[in-house]
Design an enzyme around this catalytic site. Sequence first.
Site, PDB file in Angstrom:
ATOM      1  N   LEU A  33       0.826  -1.210   0.000  1.00 37.45           N
ATOM      2  CA  LEU A  33       0.000   0.000   0.000  1.00 37.45           C
ATOM      3  C   LEU A  33       0.862   1.262   0.000  1.00 37.45           C
ATOM      4  O   LEU A  33       1.898   1.331   0.666  1.00 37.45           O
ATOM      5  CB  LEU A  33      -0.928  -0.006   1.223  1.00 37.45           C
ATOM      6  CG  LEU A  33      -1.852  -1.231   1.336  1.00 37.45           C
ATOM      7  CD1 LEU A  33      -2.768  -1.094   2.549  1.00 37.45           C
ATOM      8  CD2 LEU A  33      -2.677  -1.440   0.070  1.00 37.45           C
ATOM      9  N   HIS A  34       0.411   2.252  -0.751  1.00 39.55           N
ATOM     10  CA  HIS A  34       1.105   3.538  -0.839  1.00 39.55           C
ATOM     11  C   HIS A  34       0.084   4.657  -0.641  1.00 39.55           C
ATOM     12  O   HIS A  34      -1.101   4.386  -0.366  1.00 39.55           O
ATOM     13  CB  HIS A  34       1.843   3.661  -2.176  1.00 39.55           C
ATOM     14  CG  HIS A  34       0.996   3.319  -3.363  1.00 39.55           C
ATOM     15  ND1 HIS A  34      -0.110   4.051  -3.722  1.00 39.55           N
ATOM     16  CD2 HIS A  34       1.068   2.295  -4.256  1.00 39.55           C
ATOM     17  CE1 HIS A  34      -0.662   3.519  -4.797  1.00 39.55           C
ATOM     18  NE2 HIS A  34       0.025   2.437  -5.139  1.00 39.55           N
ATOM     19  N   GLY A  36      -1.488   6.407  -2.611  1.00 39.36           N
ATOM     20  CA  GLY A  36      -2.669   6.303  -3.482  1.00 39.36           C
ATOM     21  C   GLY A  36      -3.729   5.442  -2.825  1.00 39.36           C
ATOM     22  O   GLY A  36      -4.916   5.790  -2.821  1.00 39.36           O
ATOM     23  N   HIS A  37      -3.308   4.312  -2.244  1.00 37.92           N
ATOM     24  CA  HIS A  37      -4.270   3.454  -1.537  1.00 37.92           C
ATOM     25  C   HIS A  37      -4.860   4.205  -0.328  1.00 37.92           C
ATOM     26  O   HIS A  37      -6.053   4.095  -0.048  1.00 37.92           O
ATOM     27  CB  HIS A  37      -3.591   2.182  -1.029  1.00 37.92           C
ATOM     28  CG  HIS A  37      -3.155   1.245  -2.122  1.00 37.92           C
ATOM     29  ND1 HIS A  37      -1.832   1.053  -2.450  1.00 37.92           N
ATOM     30  CD2 HIS A  37      -3.863   0.462  -2.951  1.00 37.92           C
ATOM     31  CE1 HIS A  37      -1.753   0.168  -3.437  1.00 37.92           C
ATOM     32  NE2 HIS A  37      -2.965  -0.201  -3.762  1.00 37.92           N
ATOM     33  N   LYS A 149      -6.161   5.353 -11.878  1.00 41.87           N
ATOM     34  CA  LYS A 149      -4.945   4.927 -12.588  1.00 41.87           C
ATOM     35  C   LYS A 149      -5.226   3.645 -13.368  1.00 41.87           C
ATOM     36  O   LYS A 149      -4.772   3.473 -14.478  1.00 41.87           O
ATOM     37  CB  LYS A 149      -3.771   4.710 -11.625  1.00 41.87           C
ATOM     38  CG  LYS A 149      -2.481   4.468 -12.417  1.00 41.87           C
ATOM     39  CD  LYS A 149      -1.319   4.126 -11.547  1.00 41.87           C
ATOM     40  CE  LYS A 149      -1.347   2.717 -11.053  1.00 41.87           C
ATOM     41  NZ  LYS A 149      -1.015   1.703 -12.071  1.00 41.87           N
ATOM     42  N   VAL A 176      -3.402   9.435  -7.684  1.00 42.57           N
ATOM     43  CA  VAL A 176      -2.490  10.216  -6.837  1.00 42.57           C
ATOM     44  C   VAL A 176      -1.111  10.169  -7.485  1.00 42.57           C
ATOM     45  O   VAL A 176      -0.666   9.102  -7.946  1.00 42.57           O
ATOM     46  CB  VAL A 176      -2.446   9.636  -5.403  1.00 42.57           C
ATOM     47  CG1 VAL A 176      -1.500  10.449  -4.520  1.00 42.57           C
ATOM     48  CG2 VAL A 176      -3.852   9.622  -4.806  1.00 42.57           C
ATOM     49  N   SER A 186       2.316   0.385  -6.943  1.00 41.42           N
ATOM     50  CA  SER A 186       3.155  -0.526  -6.153  1.00 41.42           C
ATOM     51  C   SER A 186       4.345  -0.994  -6.976  1.00 41.42           C
ATOM     52  O   SER A 186       5.358  -1.416  -6.431  1.00 41.42           O
ATOM     53  CB  SER A 186       2.336  -1.743  -5.721  1.00 41.42           C
ATOM     54  OG  SER A 186       1.197  -1.311  -5.021  1.00 41.42           O
TER      55      SER A 186
END
Length: 292
Positions: A33-34, A36-37, A149, A176, A186
Amino acid sequence: MLVYSSPRELAAWRDRVRGMGQRIALVPTMGALHAGHATLLRAARAQADKLVASIFVNPTQFGPLEDFDRYPRQLDADQAVCREAGVDMLFCPPREDMYAGDHSVYVVEGRLTRGLCGPHRPGHFRGVLTVVAQLFNMVQPAVAMFGQKDAQQARLIQRMVRDLHMPVRVLIAPTVREADGLALSSRNRYLTEDERRRACALSQALRLGEGAYQRGVRDADEVCRQMRKHCETVAAPVAIDYVEAVDFERLEPVRTLADGVLLAMAARIGGTRLIDNILLGRERILGAFDLV
Ligand code: PAF
């Protein structure tokens, strides 16, 4: 935050929540997870009483030569992201609970998968739709949130829900980006420093396309040619899978740019396949596609 791996525990929790008349929002993920998540999770949080995230690296959506084995797995860090974003329940099922040894039923879409990533990743969307249908059945969310995305994926899921009468509202949240425009993914962590620098070419090309549209250019082929040229120059060496202008409804190529046209591209830089897109006039067509 509750963390369940057993579908049985999940079902008991889900029935309790739904029995109290509460609505569930779901954000399906493959982990790693980043930010964006985190944005997806926070946006979903605002849509329902309970927020569920799932983490499952879905084997059926990876081709035989793709990165299933090396796909990043980092459950501790992912749990921290979920906790921080207000997740009530994190569901991390083992493979055997999603795919029995003799699993034999899949969801196949026959129209929106014809273009863009479809031909380049045979079987990919069959795997995605199958696992998302499973998760929808298991979690029974009122709302599910996906990122723009993966625009083709999000539209396919909206189509699946419509065509199979699944009682879930599928929302699409904006992409994002890093400060230099690179869409968060990811897979960005696979990029070397040099590849990372070259990877900006995708978002630059998309901005170039959007700029041309805003200046009144309407010839889709011409704009895609310019975008491709930019990417080939700035990201070299790069292998471009496609640069296309498609309408967001049918995901079919268009000749004329207009609001609701998706400029989309996919390219390999080094060993990493990157995708990105921009939706022309996004803010003017929000309602039509449950964009948030
Ligand atoms: O976008 C993803 O991370 C995956 O394709 C999804 C939707 C979680 C299905 O495995």
